[in-house]
Design a protein around this motif. Structure first.
Motif, PDB file in Angstrom:
ATOM      1  N   GLU B 364      51.745  43.311  26.472  1.00 55.43           N
ATOM      2  CA  GLU B 364      52.258  44.360  25.578  1.00 55.43           C
ATOM      3  C   GLU B 364      53.775  44.221  25.404  1.00 55.43           C
ATOM      4  OE1 GLU B 364      50.882  48.284  26.734  1.00 55.43           O
ATOM      5  OE2 GLU B 364      48.943  47.453  27.274  1.00 55.43           O
ATOM      6  N   LEU B 368      55.797  43.314  21.747  1.00 56.43           N
ATOM      7  CA  LEU B 368      56.922  44.024  21.131  1.00 56.43           C
ATOM      8  C   LEU B 368      58.144  43.105  21.016  1.00 56.43           C
ATOM      9  CD1 LEU B 368      56.811  47.669  22.577  1.00 56.43           C
ATOM     10  CD2 LEU B 368      55.447  46.633  20.795  1.00 56.43           C
ATOM     11  N   MET B 369      58.332  42.241  22.018  1.00 54.59           N
ATOM     12  CA  MET B 369      59.461  41.298  21.944  1.00 54.59           C
ATOM     13  C   MET B 369      59.292  40.323  20.779  1.00 54.59           C
ATOM     14  SD  MET B 369      60.001  40.438  25.974  1.00 54.59           S
ATOM     15  CE  MET B 369      61.356  39.278  25.758  1.00 54.59           C
ATOM     16  N   LEU B 373      62.289  43.043  19.513  1.00 49.24           N
ATOM     17  CA  LEU B 373      62.827  44.029  20.453  1.00 49.24           C
ATOM     18  C   LEU B 373      63.210  43.321  21.758  1.00 49.24           C
ATOM     19  CD1 LEU B 373      61.316  45.830  18.382  1.00 49.24           C
ATOM     20  CD2 LEU B 373      60.536  47.217  20.282  1.00 49.24           C
ATOM     21  N   THR B 374      64.308  43.755  22.362  1.00 49.73           N
ATOM     22  CA  THR B 374      64.671  43.158  23.650  1.00 49.73           C
ATOM     23  C   THR B 374      63.638  43.590  24.697  1.00 49.73           C
ATOM     24  OG1 THR B 374      65.972  45.070  24.298  1.00 49.73           O
ATOM     25  CG2 THR B 374      67.156  43.314  23.144  1.00 49.73           C
ATOM     26  N   LYS B 375      63.646  42.890  25.821  1.00 51.56           N
ATOM     27  CA  LYS B 375      62.680  43.229  26.877  1.00 51.56           C
ATOM     28  C   LYS B 375      62.894  44.670  27.340  1.00 51.56           C
ATOM     29  CE  LYS B 375      60.620  41.414  31.040  1.00 51.56           C
ATOM     30  NZ  LYS B 375      60.614  40.391  32.076  1.00 51.56           N
ATOM     31  N   LYS B 377      64.171  47.183  25.685  1.00 44.85           N
ATOM     32  CA  LYS B 377      63.735  48.121  24.640  1.00 44.85           C
ATOM     33  C   LYS B 377      62.206  48.217  24.628  1.00 44.85           C
ATOM     34  CE  LYS B 377      63.946  50.621  20.837  1.00 44.85           C
ATOM     35  NZ  LYS B 377      64.300  52.017  20.870  1.00 44.85           N
ATOM     36  N   MET B 381      60.187  51.626  25.369  1.00 46.57           N
ATOM     37  CA  MET B 381      59.258  52.222  24.389  1.00 46.57           C
ATOM     38  C   MET B 381      57.900  52.502  25.025  1.00 46.57           C
ATOM     39  SD  MET B 381      59.549  50.586  20.582  1.00 46.57           S
ATOM     40  CE  MET B 381      58.779  51.923  19.674  1.00 46.57           C
ATOM     41  N   ILE B 382      57.428  51.545  25.810  1.00 46.28           N
ATOM     42  CA  ILE B 382      56.100  51.711  26.424  1.00 46.28           C
ATOM     43  C   ILE B 382      56.147  52.813  27.495  1.00 46.28           C
ATOM     44  CG2 ILE B 382      54.286  50.561  27.762  1.00 46.28           C
ATOM     45  CD1 ILE B 382      55.162  47.936  26.299  1.00 46.28           C
ATOM     46  N   GLY B 385      56.384  56.196  25.895  1.00 46.62           N
ATOM     47  CA  GLY B 385      55.097  56.538  25.299  1.00 46.62           C
ATOM     48  C   GLY B 385      54.071  56.923  26.346  1.00 46.62           C
ATOM     49  N   PHE B 386      54.147  56.272  27.499  1.00 47.79           N
ATOM     50  CA  PHE B 386      53.221  56.589  28.601  1.00 47.79           C
ATOM     51  C   PHE B 386      53.449  58.021  29.109  1.00 47.79           C
ATOM     52  CE2 PHE B 386      52.639  56.708  33.249  1.00 47.79           C
ATOM     53  CZ  PHE B 386      51.284  56.442  33.319  1.00 47.79           C
ATOM     54  N   LYS B 403      61.243  64.991  25.006  1.00 53.50           N
ATOM     55  CA  LYS B 403      61.082  63.579  24.651  1.00 53.50           C
ATOM     56  C   LYS B 403      62.436  62.860  24.758  1.00 53.50           C
ATOM     57  CE  LYS B 403      58.911  60.756  21.157  1.00 53.50           C
ATOM     58  NZ  LYS B 403      58.566  60.605  19.763  1.00 53.50           N
TER      59      LYS B 403
END
Lengths: 241, 414
Positions: B364, B368-369, B373-375, B377, B381-382, B385-386, B403
C-alpha cells in the motif's frame, strides 16, 4: 525520453529480466507483447522503480538523467506513471484524498470532473479500490493517472477484467492522456502491455516489442507483430526466430 | 469541596487503600500534592491566549457560539460555568459541590452509586479526599442541539486532580458532552483521578466525547460507570493523540434497560514512552440490548498500548460486536489486544469480535509512492485514514478538528 541500457533484474535470487535494451522517444506509444510470465509487468515495475525489482546490470535514463538509483516516488515525481494491473486496496484513504494528494499545485482541473468523466462520482469518497469491481479499479487507476499527468505512462494490461463499455471509456481517457493534441504537443509517451489488443482501437501504437523469458526478442511494426501473434502465437514466433 | 462521601462509602474505601488496580503499573499516590483552591473565576475569553489554545486542543470553543454550555475547572476550582441563553431551562451545569448543596439527594441517588469506592486504591483515594467536578443534568424531553463543553485543567506540577463528575440524562432527553482533560504547559508530572457516573433515563440519548492531552510524565486513572436505561442510547468516544506516562481506563457501560444500546469508540495514538491501557466493558442486561466496541490504535516509539474490550451478555437476544485493530509502527513499541466475550445464562445472546494487529502493508505504501507521494506522506495518509474519525459520529466541525489533530500528531511523529 526513456532509455534502458542492458538492464537485468532480479527478485529475490531469481533473474527475471536479461539485458534489456529499449528506447522510447518523445511522443511515441509502444506496445509490449508476450506470453504470461514473460516479464512484461516486471519491466514496467522496474521502469517505475518498485523496490522489489533489483537492477543487477545496466542503467535507466529518463529525459537524459540516470534514474537507476532514484526511488519509486522520485521517478513518479519526475514524470513516470504506472497504471497497475492489480492495484491494492488502501483502507482509510479515499480516492478523492489520494487524487488531491497526487496533483501538483498547478493542476487546476477539479477531481470531481475526472470522476464524472469516469463514472466514479459515487466512489470518490470510498477507500481506494476497496470493494471496487474490475472496471471500477481500472477507472480509478486512470483517474489517478489523470491527476498525476505523467510524461511517460506505463499501462499494465488496461483491458484485463474489464467489459467492452469500460474499455471504450478507459481507452478514450488514456488517449486524452498520451495522444490528444495537447499530449502530443507536450511529447507524452506510453508503454502498453496488452494481451488482447482491444485498447489499440482507441490508441495508435508507433512501435511494438515481443518479450519471452525475460528478453526482448523482436521489435517492429505493432500491427504486423500483433497480427502475426494472433495467427501463430508466441511459441511459433519464438521458434521462427 | 470537602470529601462528600457518605459513611459507608468511606468505610469501604478505607479497605482498599492498598489495593492495586488489575491493569497497568502501580502509581505511588504519596508523591502528589493536593493543590490550593486559589483559582479565581474568569470569563473564558479572558484566559491568556496560550491557555485558550490548550482549551481548544480538547475540543473547546472559546466563542461558545456552537456550544450550549461551558464548564472550566482549574485544579479543583471552578473558574467558569455558563449556559447559553437559548438553552436556559433545558439543562443545568454546575460544580458537584454546589450541586450537592442544592440537591442533597445527589448523595443518596448518584454519588458512588455506580462506581465502587473499594474497586482499587485510586477509587479509595478519591473517595477519601476532597474533590470537585461537574454535575450536568439535561431535563426531561429536552434535546440539546449543540454540544456541552467542559475542560478540566491541572495547573500545578506534581499535583493531583481529584475529579468526581455526575451526569443525569432525564427521560427523553438528548445531548452531546465534550469532556476535555488537559494540563498546563508547566506541568510535567502529576495525577488525574476522574470518577464519572452517568445515568441515562428511558429513551435518552447521550454522546460523551473525551479528548485528552497530557504531559510526558503524567498519570491518569479515570473510573467511569454508565447506567443506560430502557431504550436509551449511549455513545462513548475517546481520543488520545499526545503522550502520557501512564493511562489506565476501563469504563463500564451497563445496558440495564430493555432495548438499550451503546457504542464505545476509541482512537489512540501511543507515543514516546507512554503506557496506555484502555478498554471498555459493556454488560448487556436488558432484553434486546445491543453493544459495540470499536478501537483503533497506533503504537509508535517505545509506547505500550493495551487495547481491551469485554462484552458480557446476561440476557437472551442481546447482540454485541467488538472490533479492535492496531498498527505497530516501531520496533520498540508493544501492542496487546484483548477481546473478551462472556455469555452468562443467555444461550440466545450473540457476541462476536475481530481483533488484528499488523503493520501498514508495504504494497500500500509503494502504491501511493508510485503516484509521487513521499514514503512519509504515504505512511501518514494511511495512518490518518486508519484512525478514522468518522467512527465517532461527531458533528462535522468537531470531526474535522479531531482529524486535523490526528494529522498534526502524525506529521510531528514521522
Amino acid at each position: 525520453m526513456l532509455k534502458l541500457e542492458n538492464i537485468s533484474v532480479e527478485v529475490g535470487n531469481k533473474k527475471l529480466l536479461h539485458n534489456i535494451n529499449l528506447h522510447i522517444k518523445k511522443g511515441t506509444t509502444h506496445i509490449l507483447l508476450g506470453p504470461n510470465g514473460s516479464g512484461k509487468s516486471t519491466l514496467l515495475k522496474t521502469i517505475i522503480g518498485m523496490p522489489k525489482f533489483k537492477i543487477t546490470t545496466g542503467s535507466i535514463y529518463f529525459n537524459g538523467i540516470d534514474i537507476t538509483d532514484k526511488t519509486l516516488d522520485e521517478r513518479a515525481r519526475m514524470g513516470i506513471g504506472l497504471m497497475f494491473q492489480n492495484p491494492p486496496a488502501v483502507k482509510g484513504v479515499t480516492l478523492e484524498d489520494l487524487c488531491e494528494a497526487i496533483k501538483n499545485k498547478d493542476h487546476k482541473t477539479p477531481t470531481l470532473s475526472y470522476a464524472r468523466a469516469l463514472n466514479l462520482t459515487n466512489h470518490i469518497d470510498r477507500n481506494v479500490n476497496d470493494g471496487f469491481s474490475g472496471g471500477e479499479v481500472k477507472r480509478s487507476e486512470v483517474m489517478q493517472i489523470k491527476c498525476q499527468e505523467p510524461k511517460l505512462v506505463l499501462l499494465d494490461e488496461p483491458e484485463s477484467g474489464v467489459d467492452l463499455d469500460n474499455i471504450e471509456l478507459i481507452g478514450k481517457v488514456i488517449h486524452s492522456i498520451i495522444q490528444s493534441h495537447k499530449a502530443k504537443k507536450e511529447g507524452r509517451s506510453g508503454i502498453i502491455v496488452t494481451h488482447v489488443g482491444y485498447i489499440l482501437k482507441y490508441l495508435s501504437a508507433t512501435e511494438g516489442h515481443i518479450m519471452t523469458n525475460g528478453r526482448l526478442i523482436l521489435h517492429g511494426d505493432p500491427k504486423v507483430l500483433f497480427n502475426d501473434i494472433k495467427k501463430h502465437g508466441f511459441m511459433k514466433k519464438g521458434k521462427r526466430l | 469541596m470537602k470529601n462528600p462521601s457518605q459513611k459507608n462509602v468511606i468505610e469501604r474505601a478505607k479497605t482498599a487503600l492498598e489495593k492495586k488496580a488489575t491493569y497497568a503499573s502501580d502509581i505511588d499516590l504519596s508523591i502528589f500534592n493536593f493543590p490550593e483552591y486559589s483559582e479565581e473565576e474568569q470569563n473564558i475569553e479572558d484566559f491568556p491566549p496560550e491557555i485558550q489554545n490548550i482549551f481548544r486542543a480538547t475540543g473547546m470553543e472559546i466563542d461558545e457560539k456552537k456550544r450550549s454550555a461551558s464548564f472550566i475547572m482549574v485544579n479543583h476550582s471552578i473558574v467558569y460555568e455558563k449556559i447559553n441563553q437559548t438553552f436556559n431551562g433545558q439543562l443545568e451545569i454546575m460544580g458537584i459541590s454546589d450541586a450537592i448543596k442544592k440537591y442533597p439527594e445527589i448523595l443518596e441517588k448518584y454519588l458512588w452509586k455506580l462506581i465502587s469506592p473499594d474497586k482499587d486504591k485510586y477509587t479509595a483515594w478519591a473517595a477519601l479526599h476532597e474533590c470537585e467536578g461537574y454535575f450536568i443534568r439535561v431535563f426531561k424531553d429536552q434535546k440539546i442541539s449543540r454540544p456541552i463543553q467542559s475542560c478540566l485543567l491541572t495547573k500545578d506540577n506534581l499535583a493531583v486532580q481529584n475529579v468526581h463528575n455526575i451526569i443525569v440524562m432525564e427521560e427523553g432527553s438528548s445531548a452531546h458532552i465534550i469532556s476535555g482533560c488537559t494540563v498546563h504547559p508547566n506541568v510535567k508530572e502529576g495525577l488525574h483521578l476522574g470518577m464519572t457516573e452517568m445515568y441515562l433515563g428511558e429513551d435518552s440519548n447521550l454522546t460523551f466525547t473525551m479528548i485528552h492531552n497530557w504531559a510526558d510524565e503524567f498519570a491518569v486513572r479515570p473510573r467511569t460507570v454508565v447506567d443506560v436505561g430502557k431504550s436509551a442510547r449511549f455513545i462513548n468516544n475517546y481520543v488520545l493523540t499526545k503522550p502520557a506516562k501512564s493511562i489506565q481506563s476501563y469504563p463500564s457501560i451497563l445496558l440495564s434497560g430493555d432495548n438499550s444500546n451503546a457504542s464505545s469508540n476509541s482512537i489512540i495514538y501511543g507515543l514516546g514512552d507512554s503506557e496506555i491501557d484502555i478498554g471498555t466493558y459493556i454488560e448487556l442486561i436488558g432484553k434486546d440490548s445491543k453493544g459495540e466496541i470499536i478501537s483503533r490504535s497506533v503504537a509508535k516509539d517505545n509506547s505500550v498500548v493495551n487495547a481491551r474490550g469485554h462484552l458480557h451478555a446476561r440476557t437472551n437476544n442481546s447482540f454485541a460486536h467488538l472490533d479492535c485493530r492496531g498498527i505497530l509502527m516501531s520496533d520498540d513499541a508493544t501492542m496487546y489486544s484483548v477481546p473478551e466475550l462472556t455469555a452468562t445464562k443467555a444461550p440466545k445472546a450473540r457476541l462476536s469480535h475481530e481483533a488484528a494487529i499488523g503493520p501498514i502493508a508495504d504494497e500500500e505504501i509503494e502504491y501511493l509512492m508510485s503516484r509521487g507521494l513521499t514514503k512519509d506522506k504515504a505512511i501518514s495518509m494511511i495512518t490518518n485514514g486508519f484512525l478514522d474519525v468518522k467512527l465517532l459520529e461527531l458533528p462535522e466541525q468537531l470531526e474535522s478538528y479531531i482529524k486535523k489533530m490526528i494529522e498534526a500528531t502524525t506529521e510531528e511523529s514521522l
